[in-house]
Structures are given as structure tokens and as C-alpha cells.
Design a protein around this motif. Structure first.
Motif, short mmCIF file in Angstrom:
data_model
loop_
_atom_site.label_atom_id
_atom_site.label_comp_id
_atom_site.label_asym_id
_atom_site.label_seq_id
_atom_site.Cartn_x
_atom_site.Cartn_y
_atom_site.Cartn_z
N SER A 199 0.77 -1.25 0.34
CA SER A 199 -0.10 0.18 -0.02
C SER A 199 0.82 1.33 -0.10
O SER A 199 0.26 2.46 -0.35
N GLY A 200 2.26 1.21 0.30
CA GLY A 200 2.80 2.35 0.47
C GLY A 200 2.97 3.13 -0.88
O GLY A 200 2.97 4.40 -0.96
N ILE A 201 3.22 2.47 -2.02
CA ILE A 201 3.08 2.97 -3.09
C ILE A 201 2.09 3.91 -3.38
O ILE A 201 2.37 5.11 -4.11
N ALA A 202 1.12 3.74 -2.79
CA ALA A 202 -0.07 4.73 -3.47
C ALA A 202 0.12 5.98 -2.57
O ALA A 202 -0.57 7.13 -2.79
N LEU A 203 1.01 6.21 -1.81
CA LEU A 203 1.29 7.53 -1.02
C LEU A 203 1.98 8.51 -2.15
O LEU A 203 1.84 9.56 -2.02
N GLY A 204 2.52 7.82 -3.10
CA GLY A 204 3.18 8.70 -4.04
C GLY A 204 2.60 8.76 -5.40
O GLY A 204 2.66 9.78 -6.10
N LEU A 205 1.47 7.78 -5.67
CA LEU A 205 1.00 7.72 -7.03
C LEU A 205 0.23 9.03 -7.13
O LEU A 205 0.16 9.69 -8.26
N PRO A 206 -0.53 9.46 -6.20
CA PRO A 206 -1.69 10.48 -6.48
C PRO A 206 -0.65 11.67 -6.82
O PRO A 206 -1.44 12.81 -7.71
N LYS A 207 0.40 12.02 -6.37
CA LYS A 207 1.27 13.22 -6.63
C LYS A 207 1.54 13.37 -7.92
O LYS A 207 1.54 14.39 -8.56
N VAL A 208 1.62 12.21 -8.60
CA VAL A 208 2.15 12.18 -9.95
C VAL A 208 0.91 12.59 -10.84
O VAL A 208 0.95 13.44 -11.87
N PHE A 209 -0.26 12.00 -10.58
CA PHE A 209 -1.77 12.53 -11.02
C PHE A 209 -1.88 14.13 -10.94
O PHE A 209 -2.39 14.73 -11.61
N LYS A 210 -1.55 14.53 -9.46
CA LYS A 210 -1.89 15.94 -9.32
C LYS A 210 -0.80 16.83 -10.23
O LYS A 210 -1.30 17.75 -10.64
#
Length: 414
Positions: free
Chosen positions: A223-234
Motif C-alpha cells: 500500500s505504500g506506493i499509493a502515497l506517491g502515485l496521487p502526486k504524479v496525477f496531481k
């Protein structure tokens, strides 16, 4: 749809859904492949929770591909296969074969495996996993009754399970940033490497890893990777704002604990000291045909006292029970949990705390829960969730997650 997640169990699925919401994405979680009639316009991401971690490999692949096809039909821009941050599997486990099948379906030739979750004490260094500073295979996970982790070298462990070559993107490369990660991936692909374990020492590493893999269609990990992915989309201006709050729910509360992890054992022992608690006896379950009714009667007598029903015990005792009553005693206990929850739900038990991945999956299926909306975090990786159709508030805790007083914390949030 920006992101589609396929989770191999229910607690892990709620874990990654929680982290996606924390990081700024609107997210919905579904038990199994959703109905095509479901409206998804309110979500940036969808998590499909399966129960495939320990089932036969062919069935795990089949169910995962069905979920993948549904996500593809919704035009998801990126796909994640989510498994436990302690890489729960065996040498012949399901993680590798499911990754292989998804890669073949998507026609991709490379992906990463990023299982770490520093917020829960799980980090990777030089491809070796540590849990709260202890090697994975000395952390208690080596005694897991279903997926004993006897090696903390995950490059080696994934190599046992997959058809292609596995290598490493180490912490030095990751700390250098996205360009270095992309360069390393290019080098690995030239060497015919299909999968790279990624070191992760802290949450900042997820930002670097997600930026360095922003061109990859398919990622795998915890689940940790989910902390970084939204920033890419943002950064690309693609996120919808998510300010939704879960409603208050009135009703009775029940705690159901099936995990036999050391963490859950400590949580059960603390809660038992000041609250009504009942242990599920494997011997009674086998001998007493009326056992489930006796348990239900006990729960109803304690309905206002937030009772705990548990099969949680030490791994050594689990082994003894399996020898005495057969290896399927665990599934019989799961079936008992299902009978219990189906019956007491009729008596307005609609606030539920579950401990353990297998137990959580059994409870969700017994209640025929479809959609879960994500609410406040109780502890790292464990949110409160709400089922709108049945008005159920529920939390699904991975066995190794949460503080000693987790159950009391969860009751305050439900």
C-alpha cells in the motif's frame, strides 16, 4: 478512471484504498468485480478486493484477470496489483504467477515490485525486507500458518515464483531521483530483466519511485506506493477533489478476530482485560453441533458491551489444532464467523471490527458487501469504511497492523 487496483485480500485492499485517499485521491472499494451498472464518476481510483492470496494458483489468476478486464473496460490509465507489505507467499506462491498473467494480458515487458510500507515498519534495503528493524524471516512471519516467510531476500523469493528474471533498483539509485530510476529500468530491460524489486527506506522514496515509473502501465506492491502515485496525477492536473465524510451510524458493535499474528494476540489480550470476550474453541466447533447458536446467544446477552469473539491464538497452538482436527480447521472457523455475522446482523450489529485477512474476507462475503467508501484512518493502513446500501460501518485490520489498543481506538472511530 485514473487508477485501478487489484488486491489479493480484503485487509490489504482497504489498506491501499486508505493510502490513496490520504494522498488526495477519491477512491471506492468493491468486494469482487463490480456490477457494470455502478456509477464511477465520483472516483479517481477503484480498488477491487479479491480473496486470492492462498487459493490455488489457476483460480487466483482467473479471478485477477476478470478484475483486470473490468478495469480495462473502464479505461484505467494505470493498474496496480496489490499484495501484502510482508510479501506474504511461499516459494510456489501466487504473487509471481498473477504478475506474469497480468503482464501477458497487458502486453507489458517490465514492472516493479514495491511491497514496503515504512509507516507500518516495513522497509526494503538491498532487496532485503525488515519489519521494525528485524529481518522478515525473524519477525514472526516465518511462523505464519498459511504463508510462512522463511527468507527476507525478496529478489530471491520472487525469482522462485516467476518465469522471468528478477533484479533490484537499490536505494542509492532511488535517492538520486526519477532520472536515475528510469536509467536503471532501461539497463535492466536491456538485460532481459522483467521485474525489479525496489528498495524503500522512507515515504519520500515512494514519490521518487512513482515519478521514475510514471511511464509504466502496470505496477505491483504494497500500500505504500499509493502515497506517491496521487502526486504524479496531481502534477498533471488530473485529480478530483475529495472531501467526503462518512455518516454516523447507530447500532451494536462486534469485534471478530481470526488473525494469529503476534500483534493481534497482544491486541486481543489487552481488550480481554476489561471487555466481554469469547474464545472459539476448535474442539467445541468439531464436537458441538449447536456451538454457533450458543455463541450467538452469548453475543446477544452482551450486545451493549461491544463483545469480542476470537479464534486468535499463538502460531504453535494453531499447528497443534491442525494436527488434531485437520488442516481445514481454519476454513471451518471462517465458516463459523460467517454464520455468526449473518445471524447477529439481524439484531442491528452494523458496526464491525475484523482482525485478519482471511477473517475479513469471510465477513465481507457473508454480509454480501459490495461497495465500501473510505473514511478516517484508525492507524497506519487501517481506515473506517461504510457500506451505503446496508448502512454498515466496518474496519478490516491486517493481522500485523495496529497499536496494542487498536480495538479501543477502532471503536471510538466507528
Amino acid at each position: 478512471m485514473l487508477l485501478g487496483v487489484i488486491g489479493d485480500d480484503f485487509t490489504g485492499s482497504s489498506d491501499i484504498a486508505n493510502n490513496l485517499k490520504k494522498a488526495g485521491m477519491s477512491v471506492g472499494m468493491y468486494s469482487g468485480v463490480p456490477d457494470n451498472k455502478i456509477k464511477l464518476n465520483k472516483y479517481n481510483a477503484v480498488v477491487i478486493a479479491l480473496k486470492t492470496r492462498t487459493i490455488p494458483i489457476k483460480k487466483a489468476i482467473s479471478e485477477s484477470i476478470k478484475a483486470l478486464e473490468w478495469l480495462k473496460s473502464k479505461k484505467c490509465k494505470k493498474i496496480i496489483f496489490k499484495y501484502c507489505s510482508t510479501f506474504d507467499s511461499t516459494k510456489k506462491g501466487n504473487i509471481g504467477p498473477v504478475i506474469d498473467a497480468i503482464m501477458k494480458n497487458l502486453n507489458v515487458d517490465f514492472t516493479i515490485a514495491c511491497p514496503s510500507f515504512p509507516d507500518a515498519g516495513r522497509i526494503l534495503y538491498q532487496g532485503h525486507m525488515f519489519v521494525n528493524g528485524v529481518p522478515l524471516n525473524e519477525s514472526g512471519m516465518e511462523n505464519h500458518p498459511l504463508t510462512p516467510m522463511t527468507d527476507h531476500n525478496l529478489v530471491r523469493w520472487l525469482n522462485y515464483q516467476t518465469k522471468g528474471k528478477v533484479d533490484l533498483i537499490n536505494s542509492l539509485t532511488i535517492k538520486e531521483g526519477a532520472k536515475s530510476i528510469k536509467k536503471r529500468i532501461t539497463e535492466l530491460k536491456k538485460s532481459n530483466v522483467k521485474y525489479a524489486i525496489t528498495d524503500t527506506l522512507d515515504n519520500q522514496d515512494f514519490d521518487l519511485i512513482c515519478s521514475g515509473t510514471d511511464n509504466l502501465k502496470f505496477l505491483t506492491g504494497g500500500s505504500g506506493i499509493a502515497l506517491g502515485l496521487p502526486k504524479v496525477f496531481k502534477k498533471k492536473g488530473m485529480l478530483k477533489k475529495s472531501n467526503s465524510k462518512l455518516p454516523n451510524v447507530k447500532g451494536n458493535t462486534i469485534i471478530l478476530s481470526g488473525s494469529c499474528s503476534l500483534t493481534t494476540n497482544e491486541q486481543v489480550e489487552l481488550y480481554k482485560k476489561s471487555n466481554p470476550s469469547l474464545f472459539i474453541s476448535p474442539e467445541e466447533l468439531i464436537k458441538n453441533k449447536n456451538y454457533h447458536n450458543e455463541i450467538i446467544e452469548w453475543i446477544l446477552r452482551n450486545s451493549k458491551k461491544r463483545p469480542l469473539i476470537y479464534s486468535t491464538t499463538l502460531p504453535k497452538k494453531v499447528s497443534l489444532y491442525q494436527k488434531k482436527f485437520g488442516s481445514n480447521i481454519s476454513s471451518k472457523i471462517e465458516n463459523l464467523f460467517q454464520k455468526i455475522i449473518k445471524n447477529i446482523y439481524k439484531y442491528n450489529f452494523n458496526k464491525i471490527v475484523c482482525a485478519g485477512g482471511e477473517t475479513s474476507g469471510a465477513i465481507v462475503k457473508a454480509l454480501m458487501i459490495k461497495e465500501l467508501q473510505i473514511g478516517e484512518e484508525i492507524s497506519a493502513g487501517v481506515p473506517v469504511m461504510w457500506e451505503p446500501e446496508k448502512n454498515i460501518k466496518i474496519t478490516l485490520k491486517s493481522g500485523n497492523f495496529g497499536q496494542k489498543d487498536f480495538f479501543s481506538r477502532a471503536l471510538k472511530k466507528l
